[in-house]
Structure formats: structure tokens, C-alpha cells
Design a protein around this motif. Structure first.
Motif: not given
Length: 89
Positions: A2-9, A11-14, A48-55, A80-83
Motif C-alpha cells: 500500500a505504501k509503494q502504491l501510495h508513493s506512485v499515486r 503517476e498512476f493517475i496521470d 483521471a477521477d476514475k484512476a484516483r478513486y481506484v488507487v 510502462s515506466d510505472l510498472c
């Protein structure tokens, strides 16, 4: 996770595409990690709002759900760079 995902929040949204988001939502719903209502809320918004809500929803559910999202995101968008960031921190 969860912390790792939060750290790229941000970038994930974008960066996550609507097609990948839809597939992630389907997989999360199928595994019972999101409810039908949560999926409907996400699908009722722009990308963008969908991505924000999901993450944000996944992060709140903890490491197991976060890991599932990360693994499935990387299956759907492996180049992807994010992956790369998520699998090689």
C-alpha cells in the motif's frame, strides 16, 4: 505494498489508460476486492477521477489488494515506466 502504491499515486493517475482501468476494475470485482457499488462509482467518472478513486480505494483496503492491483496492472501494461518502478523499486 500500500505504501509503494501510495508513493506512485500521482503517476498512476496521470498515466493509466481508461482501457487498463476498466480491466483492473473487472478483475478487482471478480476477486471480491471491490464491491459492485465501488465499481459503479468509478465507472461514473472521467478517466483521471476514475484512476484516483481506484488507487485511493485500493490503498485503503491494504497490502493484499494493493499487491493484486500492482500485479494486474503490470500484466496489462508490462512495458510502462510505472510498472518498472513498481516491480523494481
Amino acid at each position: 505494498m500500500a505504501k509503494q502504491l501510495h508513493s506512485v499515486r500521482t503517476e498512476f493517475i496521470d498515466s493509466v489508460s481508461d482501457a487498463v482501468l476498466s480491466q483492473l476494475l473487472d478483475r478487482l470485482l471478480q476477486k471480491g476486492m471491490l464491491t459492485q457499488e465501488e465499481v459503479e462509482i468509478a465507472n461514473g467518472t472521467r478517466r483521471a477521477d476514475k484512476a484516483r478513486y481506484v488507487v485511493d480505494t485500493v490503498i485503503k483496503k491494504g497490502s493484499k489488494v494493493s499487491l493484486f492491483l500492482i500485479e494486474n496492472y503490470c500484466k496489462l501494461d508490462p512495458h510502462s515506466d510505472l510498472c518498472r518502478k513498481l516491480t523494481h523499486p
